[in-house]
Design a protein around this motif. Sequence first.
Motif, PDB file in Angstrom:
ATOM      1  N   ILE A  12       0.848  -1.193   0.000  1.00  0.00           N
ATOM      2  CA  ILE A  12       0.000   0.000   0.000  1.00  0.00           C
ATOM      3  C   ILE A  12       0.881   1.240   0.000  1.00  0.00           C
ATOM      4  CG2 ILE A  12      -1.878  -1.170   1.204  1.00  0.00           C
ATOM      5  CD1 ILE A  12      -1.006   0.478   3.713  1.00  0.00           C
ATOM      6  N   TYR A  13       0.277   2.378  -0.381  1.00  0.00           N
ATOM      7  CA  TYR A  13       0.958   3.676  -0.333  1.00  0.00           C
ATOM      8  C   TYR A  13      -0.104   4.761  -0.331  1.00  0.00           C
ATOM      9  CZ  TYR A  13       0.071   3.801  -5.401  1.00  0.00           C
ATOM     10  OH  TYR A  13      -0.526   3.787  -6.636  1.00  0.00           O
ATOM     11  N   THR A  14       0.298   5.975  -0.007  1.00  0.00           N
ATOM     12  CA  THR A  14      -0.626   7.103  -0.070  1.00  0.00           C
ATOM     13  C   THR A  14      -0.113   8.102  -1.094  1.00  0.00           C
ATOM     14  OG1 THR A  14       0.490   8.209   1.762  1.00  0.00           O
ATOM     15  CG2 THR A  14      -1.417   6.874   2.315  1.00  0.00           C
ATOM     16  N   THR A  15      -1.023   8.841  -1.657  1.00  0.00           N
ATOM     17  CA  THR A  15      -0.699   9.864  -2.643  1.00  0.00           C
ATOM     18  C   THR A  15      -1.511  11.108  -2.317  1.00  0.00           C
ATOM     19  OG1 THR A  15      -0.587  10.360  -5.009  1.00  0.00           O
ATOM     20  CG2 THR A  15      -2.432   9.010  -4.290  1.00  0.00           C
ATOM     21  N   GLY A  16      -1.027  12.252  -2.726  1.00  0.00           N
ATOM     22  CA  GLY A  16      -1.778  13.461  -2.434  1.00  0.00           C
ATOM     23  C   GLY A  16      -1.180  14.709  -3.030  1.00  0.00           C
ATOM     24  N   THR A  24      -1.945  28.246  -5.410  1.00  0.00           N
ATOM     25  CA  THR A  24      -0.622  27.724  -5.731  1.00  0.00           C
ATOM     26  C   THR A  24      -0.513  26.276  -5.263  1.00  0.00           C
ATOM     27  OG1 THR A  24       0.337  29.903  -5.407  1.00  0.00           O
ATOM     28  CG2 THR A  24       1.862  28.047  -5.391  1.00  0.00           C
ATOM     29  N   GLU A  25      -0.072  25.393  -6.159  1.00  0.00           N
ATOM     30  CA  GLU A  25       0.141  24.005  -5.755  1.00  0.00           C
ATOM     31  C   GLU A  25       1.484  23.906  -5.053  1.00  0.00           C
ATOM     32  OE1 GLU A  25      -0.339  19.533  -7.492  1.00  0.00           O
ATOM     33  OE2 GLU A  25       0.351  21.060  -8.875  1.00  0.00           O
ATOM     34  N   LEU A  26       1.471  23.372  -3.859  1.00  0.00           N
ATOM     35  CA  LEU A  26       2.681  23.282  -3.061  1.00  0.00           C
ATOM     36  C   LEU A  26       3.478  22.033  -3.413  1.00  0.00           C
ATOM     37  CD1 LEU A  26       4.514  23.970  -0.639  1.00  0.00           C
ATOM     38  CD2 LEU A  26       2.868  22.797   0.808  1.00  0.00           C
ATOM     39  N   HIS A  27       2.837  20.887  -3.390  1.00  0.00           N
ATOM     40  CA  HIS A  27       3.595  19.656  -3.515  1.00  0.00           C
ATOM     41  C   HIS A  27       2.664  18.501  -3.882  1.00  0.00           C
ATOM     42  CE1 HIS A  27       7.017  17.081  -2.779  1.00  0.00           C
ATOM     43  NE2 HIS A  27       6.312  16.334  -1.952  1.00  0.00           N
ATOM     44  N   VAL A  28       3.137  17.639  -4.735  1.00  0.00           N
ATOM     45  CA  VAL A  28       2.454  16.377  -5.049  1.00  0.00           C
ATOM     46  C   VAL A  28       3.366  15.277  -4.526  1.00  0.00           C
ATOM     47  CG1 VAL A  28       1.606  14.886  -6.890  1.00  0.00           C
ATOM     48  CG2 VAL A  28       1.379  17.361  -7.085  1.00  0.00           C
ATOM     49  N   PHE A  29       2.810  14.285  -3.849  1.00  0.00           N
ATOM     50  CA  PHE A  29       3.661  13.271  -3.236  1.00  0.00           C
ATOM     51  C   PHE A  29       3.071  11.872  -3.333  1.00  0.00           C
ATOM     52  CE2 PHE A  29       0.659  14.518  -0.004  1.00  0.00           C
ATOM     53  CZ  PHE A  29       0.327  13.338   0.614  1.00  0.00           C
ATOM     54  N   ASN A  30       3.929  10.883  -3.269  1.00  0.00           N
ATOM     55  CA  ASN A  30       3.587   9.486  -3.033  1.00  0.00           C
ATOM     56  C   ASN A  30       4.483   9.022  -1.895  1.00  0.00           C
ATOM     57  OD1 ASN A  30       1.801   9.281  -5.162  1.00  0.00           O
ATOM     58  ND2 ASN A  30       3.262   8.388  -6.560  1.00  0.00           N
ATOM     59  N   THR A  31       3.931   8.323  -0.929  1.00  0.00           N
ATOM     60  CA  THR A  31       4.760   7.761   0.130  1.00  0.00           C
ATOM     61  C   THR A  31       5.347   6.435  -0.360  1.00  0.00           C
ATOM     62  OG1 THR A  31       2.907   6.583   1.136  1.00  0.00           O
ATOM     63  CG2 THR A  31       3.371   8.828   1.942  1.00  0.00           C
ATOM     64  N   PRO A  32       6.394   5.957   0.269  1.00  0.00           N
ATOM     65  CA  PRO A  32       6.945   4.656  -0.115  1.00  0.00           C
ATOM     66  C   PRO A  32       5.914   3.538   0.100  1.00  0.00           C
ATOM     67  CG  PRO A  32       8.472   5.852   1.305  1.00  0.00           C
ATOM     68  CD  PRO A  32       7.184   6.607   1.309  1.00  0.00           C
ATOM     69  N   GLU A  33       5.964   2.518  -0.751  1.00  0.00           N
ATOM     70  CA  GLU A  33       5.071   1.368  -0.593  1.00  0.00           C
ATOM     71  C   GLU A  33       5.525   0.528   0.590  1.00  0.00           C
ATOM     72  OE1 GLU A  33       5.075  -0.830  -4.233  1.00  0.00           O
ATOM     73  OE2 GLU A  33       4.351   0.865  -5.394  1.00  0.00           O
ATOM     74  N   HIS A  34       4.548  -0.077   1.286  1.00  0.00           N
ATOM     75  CA  HIS A  34       4.878  -1.001   2.378  1.00  0.00           C
ATOM     76  C   HIS A  34       3.729  -1.976   2.586  1.00  0.00           C
ATOM     77  CE1 HIS A  34       2.230   0.454   5.613  1.00  0.00           C
ATOM     78  NE2 HIS A  34       2.397   1.645   5.061  1.00  0.00           N
ATOM     79  N   SER A  35       3.997  -3.048   3.320  1.00  0.00           N
ATOM     80  CA  SER A  35       2.988  -4.061   3.650  1.00  0.00           C
ATOM     81  C   SER A  35       2.925  -4.301   5.152  1.00  0.00           C
ATOM     82  CB  SER A  35       3.309  -5.379   2.931  1.00  0.00           C
ATOM     83  OG  SER A  35       3.215  -5.224   1.544  1.00  0.00           O
ATOM     84  N   HIS A  36       3.249  -3.290   5.946  1.00  0.00           N
ATOM     85  CA  HIS A  36       3.255  -3.431   7.401  1.00  0.00           C
ATOM     86  C   HIS A  36       1.835  -3.421   7.957  1.00  0.00           C
ATOM     87  CE1 HIS A  36       7.519  -2.935   7.190  1.00  0.00           C
ATOM     88  NE2 HIS A  36       7.416  -1.716   6.698  1.00  0.00           N
ATOM     89  N   ALA A  57      -5.324  19.859   1.553  1.00  0.00           N
ATOM     90  CA  ALA A  57      -4.699  18.606   1.145  1.00  0.00           C
ATOM     91  C   ALA A  57      -5.753  17.688   0.547  1.00  0.00           C
ATOM     92  CB  ALA A  57      -4.054  17.928   2.336  1.00  0.00           C
ATOM     93  N   ALA A  58      -5.428  17.087  -0.583  1.00  0.00           N
ATOM     94  CA  ALA A  58      -6.250  16.039  -1.188  1.00  0.00           C
ATOM     95  C   ALA A  58      -5.399  14.777  -1.146  1.00  0.00           C
ATOM     96  CB  ALA A  58      -6.610  16.402  -2.626  1.00  0.00           C
ATOM     97  N   THR A  59      -5.815  13.791  -0.371  1.00  0.00           N
ATOM     98  CA  THR A  59      -5.011  12.585  -0.198  1.00  0.00           C
ATOM     99  C   THR A  59      -5.863  11.333  -0.358  1.00  0.00           C
ATOM    100  OG1 THR A  59      -3.423  11.482   1.270  1.00  0.00           O
ATOM    101  CG2 THR A  59      -5.284  12.603   2.309  1.00  0.00           C
TER     102      THR A  59
END
Length: 83
Positions: A12-16, A24-36, A57-59
């Motif tokens: 799984i991962y999160t994006t936002g 003004t758009e500040l930042h687009v991100f994806n977190t690292p994938e994990h299965s914890h 924030a839109a996540t």
Amino acid sequence: MSKDLAADGNAIYTTGSWYFDNGTELHVFNTPEHSHTYYVTHHLKHPLEATAKSVRAATQACVQLGWPVPDTCSPSALATFDY
């Protein structure tokens, strides 16, 4: 913060996206994938914009299903923070 509730071997991962109240758009991100199966916290560090008074924030949470199946993501959650 994310946690793999299914624990089925698919990561799984999160994006936002973060936006200031002036558009003004500040930042687009994806977190690292994990299965914890425990909560994993990810910190994003970006400066606030002096001409804005809030940020939105839109996540969403996503699951990596592997090729050729596209990733499945939740609907976007929107949150606004004043500063």
